[in-house]
Enzyme design. Structure first.
Site, PDB file in Angstrom:
ATOM      1  N   ASP A  17       2.432 124.105  41.780  1.00  0.00           N
ATOM      2  CA  ASP A  17       1.432 123.933  42.621  1.00  0.00           C
ATOM      3  C   ASP A  17       0.322 125.154  42.565  1.00  0.00           C
ATOM      4  O   ASP A  17       0.216 125.851  43.594  1.00  0.00           O
ATOM      5  CB  ASP A  17       1.646 123.641  43.932  1.00  0.00           C
ATOM      6  N   GLU A  91      -8.137 116.769  40.012  1.00  0.00           N
ATOM      7  CA  GLU A  91      -8.448 115.916  41.264  1.00  0.00           C
ATOM      8  C   GLU A  91      -9.872 115.249  41.230  1.00  0.00           C
ATOM      9  O   GLU A  91     -10.706 116.046  40.930  1.00  0.00           O
ATOM     10  CB  GLU A  91      -8.448 116.910  42.473  1.00  0.00           C
ATOM     11  N   LYS A 127      -5.979 113.013  39.988  1.00  0.00           N
ATOM     12  CA  LYS A 127      -5.322 113.023  41.327  1.00  0.00           C
ATOM     13  C   LYS A 127      -6.409 112.466  42.351  1.00  0.00           C
ATOM     14  O   LYS A 127      -7.697 112.873  42.252  1.00  0.00           O
ATOM     15  CB  LYS A 127      -5.250 114.624  41.740  1.00  0.00           C
ATOM     16  N   THR A 151      -2.461 111.493  45.950  1.00  0.00           N
ATOM     17  CA  THR A 151      -2.189 112.734  46.869  1.00  0.00           C
ATOM     18  C   THR A 151      -2.630 112.170  48.267  1.00  0.00           C
ATOM     19  O   THR A 151      -2.949 111.177  48.670  1.00  0.00           O
ATOM     20  CB  THR A 151      -2.888 113.815  46.455  1.00  0.00           C
ATOM     21  N   PHE A 173       3.684 114.310  50.965  1.00  0.00           N
ATOM     22  CA  PHE A 173       3.499 115.760  51.615  1.00  0.00           C
ATOM     23  C   PHE A 173       4.851 115.787  52.648  1.00  0.00           C
ATOM     24  O   PHE A 173       5.162 114.935  53.459  1.00  0.00           O
ATOM     25  CB  PHE A 173       2.246 116.146  52.355  1.00  0.00           C
TER      26      PHE A 173
END
Length: 313
Positions: A17, A91, A127, A151, A173
């Site tokens: 990440d 993203e 993303k 996400t 998450f």
């Protein structure tokens, strides 16, 4: 004895990440994920100076700074792909999280920029925030062969809707769920297995396996190695460099926690939009953290654009 990181790699696919090339080279992940905050940190590194200049020089369109951000994301993504065998997640601007058409268009644009750089869509994940509109965009993109990483996923309803849409991968998450519970004054979990974020990902993973969904579950947003190891056996785990370093230096034995018993049930009926919105609304944590996450990613995007503007001047 092998390190916890080496043992974990035998149970789950490890993803970095980060956009830090040095960290990726050091920890040898299969895949890597980025976001505007990580890109801003990476862009300030001397190693990326040429990419910043090239992105600004080539930027155009109605919003040159946004275009420069996309070009920089693709350039950094390309450098990351030189070091990993798998995919990089790039993203879509979080400000498009409630606009299906704009999200689809921006995703196609990112794929085209990668193609122009000689990188095929088989090395990419687009993303997108797991709003209803984002999930619908991902559903269309998947049909075009553009795989997506959904996400800012905090709720079971989001996970169900993503599976219904045939999304390639979700990033539920962990740490931010725990953050919310602690902010409400709830006691810290006594064990990692009692962590509400760990429990959320565990529930989603078992639901996907029990009903035969192909969508990959990638636990994300970890605060400590205990959370990571409590999900050993999850399809993928995206881990920040500091936690990768801790796992690489440890000596604990890692046991598989998530186990697929092979039993399967028919998939339930798809979740209708009103039901999705109601279930999300009823989950105060997920509602608040999704909105906060979108705002923070949007702020990171604006910060990246502002920094690029200073480099252009």
């Amino acid at each position: 004895m092998t390190t916890p990181l080496d043992q974990l790699r035998q149970l789950s696919t490890v993803v970095a990440d980060t956009g830090d090339i040095d960290a990726i080279a050091r920890f040898r992940p299969i895949d890597a994920t980025t976001n505007p905050s990580l890109l801003l940190k990476a862009a300030r590194l001397p190693a990326y100076a040429e990419h910043v200049a090239a992105a600004l020089a080539a930027a155009g369109g109605d919003d040159p700074l946004a275009d420069a951000c996309d070009r920089l994301a693709v350039a950094i993504g390309g450098e990351i792909l030189k070091l990993i065998p798998g995919r990089v997640s790039t993203e879509v601007d979080a400000r498009l999280s409630f606009d299906t058409e704009a999200t689809v268009a921006r995703a196609r644009r990112l794929v085209q920029l990668y193609a122009d750089a000689g990188i095929g869509s088989d090395r990419l994940l687009i993303k997108i925030a797991a709003t209803w509109e984002g999930i619908r965009a991902a559903e269309r993109l998947e049909r075009e062969g553009i795989h997506c990483n959904l996400t800012l996923l905090f709720s079971f309803a989001q996970a169900v809707a993503c599976a219904d849409a045939g999304v390639f991968l979700i990033s539920p998450f962990v740490g931010r769920i725990l953050d919310w519970h602690l902010a409400q004054g709830l006691p810290a979990p006594a064990t990692p297995q009692e962590d509400p974020g760990v429990q959320s990902v565990t529930r989603i993973w078992h639901h996907y396996k029990r009903h035969g969904y192909a969508t990959v579950v990638m636990g994300a947003s970890f605060r400590n190695t205990g959370q990571v190891l409590a999900l050993a056996g999850c399809d993928r785990l995206t881990i920040a460099p500091e936690l990768l370093a801790a796992l690489a230096q440890g000596q604990d034995r890692v046991e598989r926690v998530l186990c697929d018993d092979g039993q399967r049930l028919p998939a339930p009926a798809p979740l209708p939009e009103p039901v999705f919105r109601w279930q999300l609304n009823e989950d105060a944590m997920a509602t608040e953290k999704l909105a906060e996450g979108i705002r923070k990613f949007a702020a990171d995007q604006r910060a990246l654009e502002a920094w690029l503007a200073t480099q252009r001047a």
